[in-house]
Design a protein around this motif. Structure first.
Motif, PDB file in Angstrom:
ATOM      1  N   PRO A  71      18.328  59.632  53.639  1.00 28.51           N
ATOM      2  CA  PRO A  71      17.990  59.397  52.226  1.00 28.51           C
ATOM      3  C   PRO A  71      18.130  60.902  51.257  1.00 28.51           C
ATOM      4  CG  PRO A  71      16.327  58.696  53.488  1.00 28.51           C
ATOM      5  CD  PRO A  71      17.550  59.284  54.329  1.00 28.51           C
ATOM      6  N   LEU A  72      18.055  62.013  51.807  1.00 29.12           N
ATOM      7  CA  LEU A  72      18.035  63.130  51.323  1.00 29.12           C
ATOM      8  C   LEU A  72      19.325  63.492  50.695  1.00 29.12           C
ATOM      9  CD1 LEU A  72      17.087  66.295  50.799  1.00 29.12           C
ATOM     10  CD2 LEU A  72      18.340  66.745  52.762  1.00 29.12           C
ATOM     11  N   ALA A  73      20.418  62.616  51.150  1.00 28.89           N
ATOM     12  CA  ALA A  73      21.886  62.726  50.772  1.00 28.89           C
ATOM     13  C   ALA A  73      21.991  62.476  49.306  1.00 28.89           C
ATOM     14  CB  ALA A  73      22.737  61.719  51.319  1.00 28.89           C
ATOM     15  N   ILE A  74      20.939  61.461  48.744  1.00 34.94           N
ATOM     16  CA  ILE A  74      20.909  61.057  47.262  1.00 34.94           C
ATOM     17  C   ILE A  74      19.489  61.766  46.763  1.00 34.94           C
ATOM     18  CG2 ILE A  74      20.665  59.434  45.611  1.00 34.94           C
ATOM     19  CD1 ILE A  74      21.497  57.566  47.727  1.00 34.94           C
ATOM     20  N   TRP A  75      18.427  61.831  47.477  1.00 31.41           N
ATOM     21  CA  TRP A  75      17.309  62.118  46.827  1.00 31.41           C
ATOM     22  C   TRP A  75      16.950  63.436  46.789  1.00 31.41           C
ATOM     23  CZ3 TRP A  75      14.474  58.668  43.936  1.00 31.41           C
ATOM     24  CH2 TRP A  75      14.839  57.472  44.144  1.00 31.41           C
ATOM     25  N   GLY A  76      17.526  64.307  47.460  1.00 32.12           N
ATOM     26  CA  GLY A  76      17.533  65.747  47.415  1.00 32.12           C
ATOM     27  C   GLY A  76      17.659  66.469  46.035  1.00 32.12           C
ATOM     28  N   CYS A  77      18.426  65.593  44.983  1.00 28.51           N
ATOM     29  CA  CYS A  77      18.635  66.146  43.793  1.00 28.51           C
ATOM     30  C   CYS A  77      17.128  66.239  43.023  1.00 28.51           C
ATOM     31  CB  CYS A  77      19.671  65.400  43.012  1.00 28.51           C
ATOM     32  SG  CYS A  77      19.918  65.816  41.292  1.00 28.51           S
ATOM     33  N   THR A  78      16.753  67.446  42.584  1.00 29.17           N
ATOM     34  CA  THR A  78      15.753  67.569  41.586  1.00 29.17           C
ATOM     35  C   THR A  78      15.928  67.277  40.229  1.00 29.17           C
ATOM     36  OG1 THR A  78      16.302  69.971  41.518  1.00 29.17           O
ATOM     37  CG2 THR A  78      14.850  69.161  43.450  1.00 29.17           C
ATOM     38  N   VAL A  79      17.086  67.194  39.874  1.00 31.08           N
ATOM     39  CA  VAL A  79      17.758  66.874  38.269  1.00 31.08           C
ATOM     40  C   VAL A  79      17.317  68.104  37.637  1.00 31.08           C
ATOM     41  CG1 VAL A  79      17.784  65.225  36.436  1.00 31.08           C
ATOM     42  CG2 VAL A  79      16.750  64.378  38.623  1.00 31.08           C
ATOM     43  N   CYS A  80      17.599  69.222  38.085  1.00 32.36           N
ATOM     44  CA  CYS A  80      17.656  70.415  37.242  1.00 32.36           C
ATOM     45  C   CYS A  80      18.387  70.827  36.572  1.00 32.36           C
ATOM     46  CB  CYS A  80      17.420  71.610  38.387  1.00 32.36           C
ATOM     47  SG  CYS A  80      19.160  72.129  39.134  1.00 32.36           S
ATOM     48  N   ASP A  81      19.676  70.008  36.713  1.00 30.81           N
ATOM     49  CA  ASP A  81      20.842  69.719  35.700  1.00 30.81           C
ATOM     50  C   ASP A  81      21.717  71.334  36.007  1.00 30.81           C
ATOM     51  OD1 ASP A  81      20.505  67.672  34.393  1.00 30.81           O
ATOM     52  OD2 ASP A  81      19.197  68.345  33.009  1.00 30.81           O
ATOM     53  N   THR A  82      21.493  71.826  36.872  1.00 29.37           N
ATOM     54  CA  THR A  82      22.403  72.976  36.697  1.00 29.37           C
ATOM     55  C   THR A  82      23.867  72.574  36.793  1.00 29.37           C
ATOM     56  OG1 THR A  82      20.668  74.214  37.924  1.00 29.37           O
ATOM     57  CG2 THR A  82      22.980  75.315  38.379  1.00 29.37           C
ATOM     58  N   CYS A  83      24.093  71.542  38.013  1.00 26.33           N
ATOM     59  CA  CYS A  83      25.407  71.169  37.984  1.00 26.33           C
ATOM     60  C   CYS A  83      26.265  70.689  36.691  1.00 26.33           C
ATOM     61  CB  CYS A  83      25.509  69.918  38.999  1.00 26.33           C
ATOM     62  SG  CYS A  83      24.274  68.801  38.938  1.00 26.33           S
ATOM     63  N   ASP A  84      25.497  69.992  35.895  1.00 31.17           N
ATOM     64  CA  ASP A  84      25.913  69.490  34.602  1.00 31.17           C
ATOM     65  C   ASP A  84      26.481  70.594  33.759  1.00 31.17           C
ATOM     66  OD1 ASP A  84      25.280  67.015  35.310  1.00 31.17           O
ATOM     67  OD2 ASP A  84      23.462  66.795  34.372  1.00 31.17           O
ATOM     68  N   GLU A  85      25.729  71.710  33.990  1.00 33.88           N
ATOM     69  CA  GLU A  85      25.984  73.099  33.068  1.00 33.88           C
ATOM     70  C   GLU A  85      27.241  73.751  33.580  1.00 33.88           C
ATOM     71  OE1 GLU A  85      24.381  73.972  30.349  1.00 33.88           O
ATOM     72  OE2 GLU A  85      23.121  72.396  30.550  1.00 33.88           O
ATOM     73  N   VAL A  86      27.503  73.695  35.154  1.00 38.29           N
ATOM     74  CA  VAL A  86      28.511  74.506  35.406  1.00 38.29           C
ATOM     75  C   VAL A  86      29.723  73.811  35.711  1.00 38.29           C
ATOM     76  CG1 VAL A  86      26.869  76.324  36.621  1.00 38.29           C
ATOM     77  CG2 VAL A  86      27.627  74.368  37.869  1.00 38.29           C
ATOM     78  N   CYS A  87      29.794  72.370  35.786  1.00 36.46           N
ATOM     79  CA  CYS A  87      30.976  71.633  36.012  1.00 36.46           C
ATOM     80  C   CYS A  87      32.204  72.012  34.988  1.00 36.46           C
ATOM     81  CB  CYS A  87      30.687  70.243  36.046  1.00 36.46           C
ATOM     82  SG  CYS A  87      32.449  69.154  36.107  1.00 36.46           S
ATOM     83  N   PRO A  88      33.357  72.518  35.491  1.00 33.63           N
ATOM     84  CA  PRO A  88      34.269  72.676  34.595  1.00 33.63           C
ATOM     85  C   PRO A  88      34.818  71.549  33.923  1.00 33.63           C
ATOM     86  CG  PRO A  88      34.949  73.041  36.940  1.00 33.63           C
ATOM     87  CD  PRO A  88      33.746  72.823  36.887  1.00 33.63           C
ATOM     88  N   GLN A  89      34.569  70.233  34.415  1.00 35.78           N
ATOM     89  CA  GLN A  89      35.167  69.385  33.670  1.00 35.78           C
ATOM     90  C   GLN A  89      34.030  68.280  32.917  1.00 35.78           C
ATOM     91  OE1 GLN A  89      38.139  69.999  33.961  1.00 35.78           O
ATOM     92  NE2 GLN A  89      39.102  68.209  35.247  1.00 35.78           N
ATOM     93  N   ASN A  90      33.113  69.122  32.765  1.00 42.56           N
ATOM     94  CA  ASN A  90      31.941  68.450  31.909  1.00 42.56           C
ATOM     95  C   ASN A  90      31.426  67.182  32.386  1.00 42.56           C
ATOM     96  OD1 ASN A  90      32.118  70.608  30.289  1.00 42.56           O
ATOM     97  ND2 ASN A  90      33.479  69.836  28.918  1.00 42.56           N
ATOM     98  N   ILE A  91      31.481  67.025  33.831  1.00 43.14           N
ATOM     99  CA  ILE A  91      31.168  65.684  34.235  1.00 43.14           C
ATOM    100  C   ILE A  91      29.346  65.746  34.274  1.00 43.14           C
ATOM    101  CG2 ILE A  91      30.849  64.422  36.241  1.00 43.14           C
ATOM    102  CD1 ILE A  91      33.902  65.424  36.821  1.00 43.14           C
ATOM    103  N   GLU A  92      28.908  64.627  33.748  1.00 45.69           N
ATOM    104  CA  GLU A  92      27.489  64.548  33.816  1.00 45.69           C
ATOM    105  C   GLU A  92      26.969  64.051  35.106  1.00 45.69           C
ATOM    106  OE1 GLU A  92      25.089  64.906  31.194  1.00 45.69           O
ATOM    107  OE2 GLU A  92      26.364  65.147  29.571  1.00 45.69           O
ATOM    108  N   LEU A  93      26.821  64.941  36.148  1.00 42.91           N
ATOM    109  CA  LEU A  93      26.616  64.439  37.519  1.00 42.91           C
ATOM    110  C   LEU A  93      25.242  63.731  37.610  1.00 42.91           C
ATOM    111  CD1 LEU A  93      28.351  67.484  37.831  1.00 42.91           C
ATOM    112  CD2 LEU A  93      28.152  66.990  40.189  1.00 42.91           C
ATOM    113  N   THR A  94      24.286  64.408  36.914  1.00 38.70           N
ATOM    114  CA  THR A  94      22.899  63.671  37.272  1.00 38.70           C
ATOM    115  C   THR A  94      22.761  62.254  36.741  1.00 38.70           C
ATOM    116  OG1 THR A  94      22.523  64.973  35.141  1.00 38.70           O
ATOM    117  CG2 THR A  94      21.762  66.144  37.145  1.00 38.70           C
ATOM    118  N   GLU A  95      23.632  62.069  35.731  1.00 41.72           N
ATOM    119  CA  GLU A  95      23.691  60.508  35.379  1.00 41.72           C
ATOM    120  C   GLU A  95      24.107  59.656  36.569  1.00 41.72           C
ATOM    121  OE1 GLU A  95      26.073  58.055  32.223  1.00 41.72           O
ATOM    122  OE2 GLU A  95      26.105  60.122  31.821  1.00 41.72           O
TER     123      GLU A  95
END
Ligand code: SF4
Ligand code: SF4
Length: 168
Positions: A71-95
């Motif tokens: 379950p950590l594979a999904i629930w590990g995300c704390t929704v800090c949004d860092t990945c959304d900020e750094v993705c060069p393709q502007n993908i909203e990963l947290t969504e």
């Protein structure tokens, strides 16, 4: 791994920027900057929390790879949004990750504490019920009483989306 077209369609339909997710080119910048990956990935076994891998599996419709894992594979995300900020393709990963978490809850595969917290909200109208010790401390500090939520309203909202059935 089995490719699940229906699951893939759900991911694509869910993503508000659905045109963008398919442009993920697996650069791994999300994982490289993720604070959870930094403390959980074992680079020898590649186990641990990996947002890049989650995006790839979601994009390809590899439902089993996502939901049969720890379950950590999904629930590990704390929704800090860092990945959304750094993705060069502007993908909203947290969504996408929120969609995966909701799906995992629906399937009864979420970690036990998630159901426990949802149950606390259902029964008390909030995640952390009031405790006499906290109330006494607030009084000592001259802080106002915390208003009690209307539990009936909270329960109606939860029942309206059918989430109460998942708590049993
Ligand atoms: S940072 Fe964006 S493009 Fe790069 S792997 Fe992650 S989701 Fe894909
Ligand atoms: S939002 Fe989640 S996946 Fe993205 S960097 Fe933060 S913890 Fe990692």
């Amino acid at each position: 791994m089995v490719l699940d077209f229906e699951f893939r369609k759900q991911v694509m339909d869910h993503h508000i920027s659905s045109d963008l997710i398919k442009y993920c080119y697996q650069c791994s910048r999300c994982t490289d900057n993720c604070p959870v990956s930094a403390v959980s990935i074992d680079f020898y076994t590649t186990s641990g929390y990996n947002p890049r891998a989650n995006i790839l599996n979601a994009l390809l419709g590899y439902k089993d790879a996502i939901f049969s894992a720890d379950p950590l594979a999904i629930w590990g995300c704390t929704v800090c949004d860092t990945c959304d900020e750094v993705c060069p393709q502007n993908i909203e990963l947290t969504e996408i990750f929120t969609f995966l978490k909701n799906k995992s809850t629906e399937m009864g595969k979420a970690p036990e504490f998630i159901y426990g917290q949802a149950k606390a909200i259902f029964e008390n109208g909030k995640a952390i019920p009031s405790q006499p010790a906290i109330e006494r401390r607030r009084q000592q500090l001259g802080l106002p009483e915390i208003p009690s939520p209307d539990v009936n309203i909270v329960q109606s909202l939860i029942k309206n989306i059918g989430a109460d059935k998942k708590l049993k």
